[in-house]
Structures are given as C-alpha cells and as structure tokens.
Design an enzyme around this catalytic site. Structure first.
Site, PDB file in Angstrom:
ATOM      1  N   ASN A 145       0.803  -1.219   0.000  1.00 19.34           N
ATOM      2  CA  ASN A 145       0.000   0.000   0.000  1.00 19.34           C
ATOM      3  C   ASN A 145       0.838   1.271   0.000  1.00 19.34           C
ATOM      4  OD1 ASN A 145      -2.452   1.744   0.731  1.00 19.34           O
ATOM      5  ND2 ASN A 145      -1.180   1.989   2.558  1.00 19.34           N
ATOM      6  N   LYS A 153       2.774   2.888 -11.192  1.00 20.32           N
ATOM      7  CA  LYS A 153       1.579   2.117 -10.821  1.00 20.32           C
ATOM      8  C   LYS A 153       1.162   1.174 -11.945  1.00 20.32           C
ATOM      9  CE  LYS A 153       0.755   3.839  -6.695  1.00 20.32           C
ATOM     10  NZ  LYS A 153       0.866   2.979  -5.505  1.00 20.32           N
ATOM     11  N   TYR A 161       1.817  13.795 -13.291  1.00 17.13           N
ATOM     12  CA  TYR A 161       1.640  12.473 -12.668  1.00 17.13           C
ATOM     13  C   TYR A 161       2.345  11.350 -13.419  1.00 17.13           C
ATOM     14  CZ  TYR A 161      -1.011   9.659  -9.267  1.00 17.13           C
ATOM     15  OH  TYR A 161      -1.389   8.854  -8.220  1.00 17.13           O
ATOM     16  N   ILE A 213      -9.733   9.726  -3.710  1.00 18.94           N
ATOM     17  CA  ILE A 213     -10.189   9.339  -2.381  1.00 18.94           C
ATOM     18  C   ILE A 213      -9.923  10.482  -1.409  1.00 18.94           C
ATOM     19  CG2 ILE A 213     -10.003   7.603  -0.571  1.00 18.94           C
ATOM     20  CD1 ILE A 213     -11.031   6.587  -3.333  1.00 18.94           C
TER      21      ILE A 213
END
Length: 279
Positions: free
Chosen positions: A108, A175, A168, A204
């Site tokens: 994570n 990722k 990004y 989120i």
C-alpha cells in the site's frame, strides 16, 4: 422455474464478516494512516492480525497498534523504509520471527514527486520506482516464502495508470508497472494457492489527495469532482472494503486482475454533458 431461496437460506449462504479472516496474519505497508490504517482496523475487527509498517510517523503507527490491541488482537508496528532493500528484508525477518507465517500481503505504501516530464531528474525516477515497484516485487518474493498454505497479495495502484493528467507521469507509470507485475505474479503463484490482484482507487478523500490537489499544478477538487459520475470523492473505508473482498474467501477465483474503485471516473471521457450545459 424454481422459487427464490428463503431469507434464512440466503443468510446461511452468505459468509460471516469474520470468515476467512479470523486468525490470519496480514502485513500492510504504509499502514499508519489513510487507506492502510483503515484496512488494518477493518482486518482487526474481523479477527485478523494486521502488522503495521510505517516509515517515519511512529506516533501514528503506535496509535493504530493501540486501536488494534483494544479489539483484543496482539500485533506490532515495524519501522521500515521500503525504498531500501535491507529494510524490506529486516521487516520480513521480524514478521517471520514473531508470527512464523503470513496470509495476506498488501503493498500500500506509495509516494512520488509531481513534475512535468522535462523536469524529472534520474533520482526522481529511481526513488519512485524503488518504492512503488521494486518494493512490491521484492516484498512479494519474501511474502510468498511465508505463505506455505496459500494466501492473498494486493497492490494498491492509481487511476493515473490507465489515464494521464498533469505532473503524474512518474507515479502513474510506476503504478502501471505494478499492475502488470501483479498479472505475471498471479499466473506464476496460482499453483501455490496464492492470488495476486491490484486495486485502483479513484480520487479518495485522504491526506494524499489533499496534497496533490493543492499543489497548484492541477485543477482544484471543486473543478474535478463534478466530472466524477458519482459526484463525490471516495472514502478510505470504501477502498479498504474492496481490499477486504480481494483478501476474502469470496475472491477465491479472482486473480490477475485490477479492481477499479473510482465512482465511475475512469469510465468517462470528453465530451462531457456538463460542457454542453455550460455552452
């Protein structure tokens, strides 16, 4: 045509919230805050033992440990900077010494820098790769050796993997690499009874999204959130709940895939209905 099952039959068919979790040992990297913390507490509530990895915030990690132990679960926090190979090894050595096995490994922990392509330096690329890709691969190698009875591995990805947006590229490409690794791992580890999946959260409500959307390098959240079909940010609990599914017996036949938890964000693209309404 057969009649639908009665309510009591359905209740018997549905797994209990603790089934597949009670007594399990889980290592979660970056578990002192955000999604990792919420997942740790959710696992503890189901009778599992979450091991709390953290890098710097010892107080926050100890708070999570205290909450877990308040549920009657004995656990530990392990300080380890997983950019460093020696610290990854030391972390798994502690897990092996204390518990002797591992059932769940959740990769994570994540961090990067946010810059346009032409401003990225070699050390930016190296550090982002080491934390988001290498730590996942090396961690999985160590975790598998402790999963003699099978297990579950989940890596947290990002909606910057299938989509592109300003500043990004470094993290999004890392990722994407982690998602590909998860697929290869799933194929190789399936005969060992180990499932490997990725999970891609959208935007989120967390410290991480607050930081990114306040850099001034991307549009602010009040401009972005209306583009999400659900018209709101996701919560860390909603992400943790989906990780729980990937760790649970209900996901036994799910491996080598990426579960997207984004309120429909990745499904949309311009032209937007709102663009017509604003015209």
């Amino acid at each position: 045509m057969s009649s639908p099952p009665q309510a009591d039959t359905i209740e018997r068919m549905a797994p209990s919230s603790r089934e597949g979790f009670e007594g399990r040992i889980a290592l979660i990297t970056g578990a002192s805050r955000g999604i990792g913390r919420t997942l740790a507490l959710s696992l503890a509530a189901r009778g599992a033992t979450p091991i709390i990895n953290y890098r710097t915030n010892e107080d926050a990690a100890n708070e999570v440990v205290a909450e877990v132990e308040g549920m009657g679960i004995a656990t530990m926090a392990i300080r380890a900077d997983i950019e460093e190979l020696a610290e990854i090894d030391a972390m798994f050595d502690q897990v092996q010494e204390r518990f002797g096995r591992l059932d769940f490994f959740v990769s994570n922990a994540s961090a990067s820098n946010f810059r346009p392509l032409m401003e990225l330096k070699p050390h930016h690329l190296e550090r982002t790769f080491n934390l988001n890709v290498r730590a996942f691969v090396v961690g999985t190698q160590r975790a598998v050796r402790l999963m003699e009875q099978g297990g579950r591995i989940v890596v947290l990805s990002s909606y910057g993997s299938p989509r592109t947006f300003p500043t990004y590229a470094n993290l999004g490409s890392a990722k994407a690499a982690a998602e590909v690794w998860a697929r290869y791992m799933a194929v190789e580890l399936a005969p060992l009874g180990i499932n490997v999946n990725a999970l891609t959260p959208g935007i989120i409500e967390s410290d991480s999204s607050a930081f990114f959307y306040n850099t001034g390098l991307v549009a602010p959240l009040d401009k972005v959130v209306p583009r999400i079909p659900k018209r709101r940010l996701g919560t860390v609990q909603e992400v943790a709940d989906c990780v729980l599914f990937l760790l649970s017996p209900a996901s036994e036949y799910v491996t080598g895939t990426t579960l997207v938890v984004d309120g429909g964000l990745i499904a949309v693209s311009p032209p937007f209905q709102s663009d017509l309404e604003d015209a």
